[in-house]
Scaffold this motif. Structure first.
Motif, PDB file in Angstrom:
ATOM      1  N   CYS A 224     -59.668 -57.928  41.600  1.00  0.00           N
ATOM      2  CA  CYS A 224     -60.591 -57.683  40.479  1.00  0.00           C
ATOM      3  C   CYS A 224     -61.406 -58.920  40.100  1.00  0.00           C
ATOM      4  CB  CYS A 224     -59.823 -57.156  39.273  1.00  0.00           C
ATOM      5  SG  CYS A 224     -58.795 -58.392  38.440  1.00  0.00           S
ATOM      6  N   GLU A 225     -61.141 -60.052  40.722  1.00  0.00           N
ATOM      7  CA  GLU A 225     -61.857 -61.316  40.526  1.00  0.00           C
ATOM      8  C   GLU A 225     -61.705 -61.921  39.134  1.00  0.00           C
ATOM      9  OE1 GLU A 225     -65.874 -60.908  41.888  1.00  0.00           O
ATOM     10  OE2 GLU A 225     -65.233 -60.598  43.950  1.00  0.00           O
ATOM     11  N   LYS A 226     -60.643 -61.554  38.421  1.00  0.00           N
ATOM     12  CA  LYS A 226     -60.380 -62.135  37.106  1.00  0.00           C
ATOM     13  C   LYS A 226     -59.848 -63.555  37.273  1.00  0.00           C
ATOM     14  CE  LYS A 226     -57.800 -61.566  32.839  1.00  0.00           C
ATOM     15  NZ  LYS A 226     -58.931 -61.818  31.965  1.00  0.00           N
ATOM     16  N   ASP A 227     -60.367 -64.488  36.461  1.00  0.00           N
ATOM     17  CA  ASP A 227     -59.848 -65.846  36.385  1.00  0.00           C
ATOM     18  C   ASP A 227     -58.795 -65.886  35.290  1.00  0.00           C
ATOM     19  OD1 ASP A 227     -61.624 -67.070  38.289  1.00  0.00           O
ATOM     20  OD2 ASP A 227     -63.212 -66.897  36.792  1.00  0.00           O
ATOM     21  N   PHE A 228     -57.677 -66.575  35.561  1.00  0.00           N
ATOM     22  CA  PHE A 228     -56.629 -66.691  34.551  1.00  0.00           C
ATOM     23  C   PHE A 228     -55.820 -67.959  34.775  1.00  0.00           C
ATOM     24  CE2 PHE A 228     -54.910 -64.281  38.071  1.00  0.00           C
ATOM     25  CZ  PHE A 228     -53.603 -64.704  38.208  1.00  0.00           C
ATOM     26  N   GLU A 229     -55.099 -68.375  33.736  1.00  0.00           N
ATOM     27  CA  GLU A 229     -54.234 -69.544  33.794  1.00  0.00           C
ATOM     28  C   GLU A 229     -52.792 -69.089  33.672  1.00  0.00           C
ATOM     29  OE1 GLU A 229     -55.472 -71.991  30.540  1.00  0.00           O
ATOM     30  OE2 GLU A 229     -57.164 -72.803  31.653  1.00  0.00           O
TER      31      GLU A 229
ATOM     32  N   ILE B 211     -46.817 -64.923  41.299  1.00  0.00           N
ATOM     33  CA  ILE B 211     -47.901 -64.886  40.317  1.00  0.00           C
ATOM     34  C   ILE B 211     -48.705 -63.608  40.511  1.00  0.00           C
ATOM     35  CG2 ILE B 211     -49.949 -66.076  39.442  1.00  0.00           C
ATOM     36  CD1 ILE B 211     -47.349 -67.672  39.131  1.00  0.00           C
ATOM     37  N   ALA B 212     -48.920 -62.878  39.430  1.00  0.00           N
ATOM     38  CA  ALA B 212     -49.690 -61.630  39.483  1.00  0.00           C
ATOM     39  C   ALA B 212     -50.833 -61.686  38.467  1.00  0.00           C
ATOM     40  CB  ALA B 212     -48.797 -60.433  39.182  1.00  0.00           C
ATOM     41  N   CYS B 213     -51.905 -61.010  38.785  1.00  0.00           N
ATOM     42  CA  CYS B 213     -53.064 -60.930  37.903  1.00  0.00           C
ATOM     43  C   CYS B 213     -52.668 -60.178  36.622  1.00  0.00           C
ATOM     44  CB  CYS B 213     -54.194 -60.197  38.617  1.00  0.00           C
ATOM     45  SG  CYS B 213     -55.626 -59.866  37.570  1.00  0.00           S
ATOM     46  N   PRO B 214     -52.995 -60.724  35.455  1.00  0.00           N
ATOM     47  CA  PRO B 214     -52.657 -60.033  34.207  1.00  0.00           C
ATOM     48  C   PRO B 214     -53.492 -58.771  33.971  1.00  0.00           C
ATOM     49  CG  PRO B 214     -53.933 -62.001  33.747  1.00  0.00           C
ATOM     50  CD  PRO B 214     -53.646 -62.009  35.216  1.00  0.00           C
ATOM     51  N   GLU B 215     -54.632 -58.667  34.656  1.00  0.00           N
ATOM     52  CA  GLU B 215     -55.522 -57.520  34.476  1.00  0.00           C
ATOM     53  C   GLU B 215     -55.087 -56.319  35.320  1.00  0.00           C
ATOM     54  OE1 GLU B 215     -58.797 -55.845  32.560  1.00  0.00           O
ATOM     55  OE2 GLU B 215     -58.040 -57.875  32.304  1.00  0.00           O
ATOM     56  N   CYS B 216     -54.919 -56.543  36.632  1.00  0.00           N
ATOM     57  CA  CYS B 216     -54.650 -55.413  37.537  1.00  0.00           C
ATOM     58  C   CYS B 216     -53.262 -55.476  38.192  1.00  0.00           C
ATOM     59  CB  CYS B 216     -55.726 -55.348  38.620  1.00  0.00           C
ATOM     60  SG  CYS B 216     -55.679 -56.712  39.794  1.00  0.00           S
ATOM     61  N   LYS B 217     -52.486 -56.522  37.888  1.00  0.00           N
ATOM     62  CA  LYS B 217     -51.111 -56.706  38.386  1.00  0.00           C
ATOM     63  C   LYS B 217     -51.047 -56.987  39.888  1.00  0.00           C
ATOM     64  CE  LYS B 217     -49.800 -55.692  34.245  1.00  0.00           C
ATOM     65  NZ  LYS B 217     -50.196 -56.644  33.276  1.00  0.00           N
ATOM     66  N   ASN B 218     -52.183 -57.264  40.517  1.00  0.00           N
ATOM     67  CA  ASN B 218     -52.236 -57.588  41.938  1.00  0.00           C
ATOM     68  C   ASN B 218     -51.629 -58.972  42.172  1.00  0.00           C
ATOM     69  OD1 ASN B 218     -53.039 -57.551  44.665  1.00  0.00           O
ATOM     70  ND2 ASN B 218     -54.954 -58.588  44.160  1.00  0.00           N
TER      71      ASN B 218
ATOM     72  N   PHE C 138     -51.639 -73.861  35.938  1.00  0.00           N
ATOM     73  CA  PHE C 138     -52.559 -73.713  37.054  1.00  0.00           C
ATOM     74  C   PHE C 138     -53.584 -72.635  36.763  1.00  0.00           C
ATOM     75  CE2 PHE C 138     -48.738 -75.358  39.189  1.00  0.00           C
ATOM     76  CZ  PHE C 138     -49.298 -76.455  39.822  1.00  0.00           C
ATOM     77  N   GLU C 139     -54.746 -72.770  37.382  1.00  0.00           N
ATOM     78  CA  GLU C 139     -55.798 -71.755  37.282  1.00  0.00           C
ATOM     79  C   GLU C 139     -55.776 -70.911  38.548  1.00  0.00           C
ATOM     80  OE1 GLU C 139     -59.707 -73.110  35.914  1.00  0.00           O
ATOM     81  OE2 GLU C 139     -58.744 -75.043  35.563  1.00  0.00           O
ATOM     82  N   TYR C 140     -55.914 -69.597  38.378  1.00  0.00           N
ATOM     83  CA  TYR C 140     -55.891 -68.655  39.498  1.00  0.00           C
ATOM     84  C   TYR C 140     -57.093 -67.722  39.418  1.00  0.00           C
ATOM     85  CZ  TYR C 140     -51.031 -70.002  40.249  1.00  0.00           C
ATOM     86  OH  TYR C 140     -49.881 -70.711  40.507  1.00  0.00           O
ATOM     87  N   LYS C 141     -57.383 -67.081  40.528  1.00  0.00           N
ATOM     88  CA  LYS C 141     -58.397 -66.026  40.574  1.00  0.00           C
ATOM     89  C   LYS C 141     -57.827 -64.879  41.398  1.00  0.00           C
ATOM     90  CE  LYS C 141     -63.188 -65.017  41.293  1.00  0.00           C
ATOM     91  NZ  LYS C 141     -64.295 -65.548  40.536  1.00  0.00           N
ATOM     92  N   CYS C 142     -57.971 -63.672  40.892  1.00  0.00           N
ATOM     93  CA  CYS C 142     -57.491 -62.481  41.579  1.00  0.00           C
ATOM     94  C   CYS C 142     -58.465 -62.114  42.698  1.00  0.00           C
ATOM     95  CB  CYS C 142     -57.370 -61.324  40.586  1.00  0.00           C
ATOM     96  SG  CYS C 142     -56.822 -59.786  41.347  1.00  0.00           S
ATOM     97  N   ASN C 143     -57.935 -61.829  43.872  1.00  0.00           N
ATOM     98  CA  ASN C 143     -58.767 -61.431  45.006  1.00  0.00           C
ATOM     99  C   ASN C 143     -59.217 -59.973  44.920  1.00  0.00           C
ATOM    100  OD1 ASN C 143     -58.897 -63.875  46.489  1.00  0.00           O
ATOM    101  ND2 ASN C 143     -56.806 -63.544  47.177  1.00  0.00           N
TER     102      ASN C 143
ATOM    103  N   VAL D 142     -53.535 -63.383  44.749  1.00  0.00           N
ATOM    104  CA  VAL D 142     -54.311 -64.318  43.941  1.00  0.00           C
ATOM    105  C   VAL D 142     -54.358 -65.662  44.663  1.00  0.00           C
ATOM    106  CG1 VAL D 142     -53.677 -63.193  41.777  1.00  0.00           C
ATOM    107  CG2 VAL D 142     -52.314 -65.100  42.612  1.00  0.00           C
ATOM    108  N   PHE D 143     -55.354 -66.477  44.310  1.00  0.00           N
ATOM    109  CA  PHE D 143     -55.376 -67.817  44.877  1.00  0.00           C
ATOM    110  C   PHE D 143     -55.499 -68.851  43.773  1.00  0.00           C
ATOM    111  CE2 PHE D 143     -59.871 -66.741  44.841  1.00  0.00           C
ATOM    112  CZ  PHE D 143     -60.499 -67.925  44.507  1.00  0.00           C
ATOM    113  N   LYS D 144     -54.889 -70.006  44.020  1.00  0.00           N
ATOM    114  CA  LYS D 144     -54.902 -71.101  43.063  1.00  0.00           C
ATOM    115  C   LYS D 144     -56.220 -71.842  43.192  1.00  0.00           C
ATOM    116  CE  LYS D 144     -51.153 -73.478  43.039  1.00  0.00           C
ATOM    117  NZ  LYS D 144     -50.125 -74.495  43.299  1.00  0.00           N
ATOM    118  N   LYS D 145     -56.895 -72.024  42.071  1.00  0.00           N
ATOM    119  CA  LYS D 145     -58.173 -72.718  42.052  1.00  0.00           C
ATOM    120  C   LYS D 145     -57.941 -74.221  41.892  1.00  0.00           C
ATOM    121  CE  LYS D 145     -61.119 -70.989  39.180  1.00  0.00           C
ATOM    122  NZ  LYS D 145     -61.801 -70.327  38.070  1.00  0.00           N
ATOM    123  N   MET D 146     -58.860 -75.006  42.417  1.00  0.00           N
ATOM    124  CA  MET D 146     -58.811 -76.449  42.221  1.00  0.00           C
ATOM    125  C   MET D 146     -59.433 -76.752  40.873  1.00  0.00           C
ATOM    126  SD  MET D 146     -57.975 -79.347  43.512  1.00  0.00           S
ATOM    127  CE  MET D 146     -57.917 -79.273  45.285  1.00  0.00           C
TER     128      MET D 146
END
Length: 63
Positions: free
Chosen positions: A11-16, A27-34, A4-9, A37-41
């Motif tokens: 730091c706004e990093k996109d990640f899979e 699921i946590a952001c790999p950049e800031c550990k927040n 799945f693709e996600y975006k951190c609310n 996050v929300f799942k992108k379509m």
């Protein structure tokens, strides 16, 4: 086990992420550990060429 693709609310990093059953809420952001996050379509990558042929051709006699 879909990817799945996600975006951190924050730091706004996109990640899979490869998500196993039961891990959807962890699921946590790999950049800031927040964890906010929300799942992108996203489009699937397994459609192949048969869909295009079916959708663009019509039976004989129909236009």
């Amino acid at each position: 086990m879909p990817i799945f693709e996600y975006k951190c609310n924050l730091c706004e990093k996109d990640f899979e992420r490869l998500v196993f059953l039961g891990e959807e809420n962890n699921i946590a952001c790999p950049e800031c550990k927040n964890k906010d996050v929300f799942k992108k379509m996203s489009a699937s990558s397994f459609m192949g060429n048969s869909i295009g042929k079916c959708a663009t051709s019509s039976p004989k006699g129909f236009s």
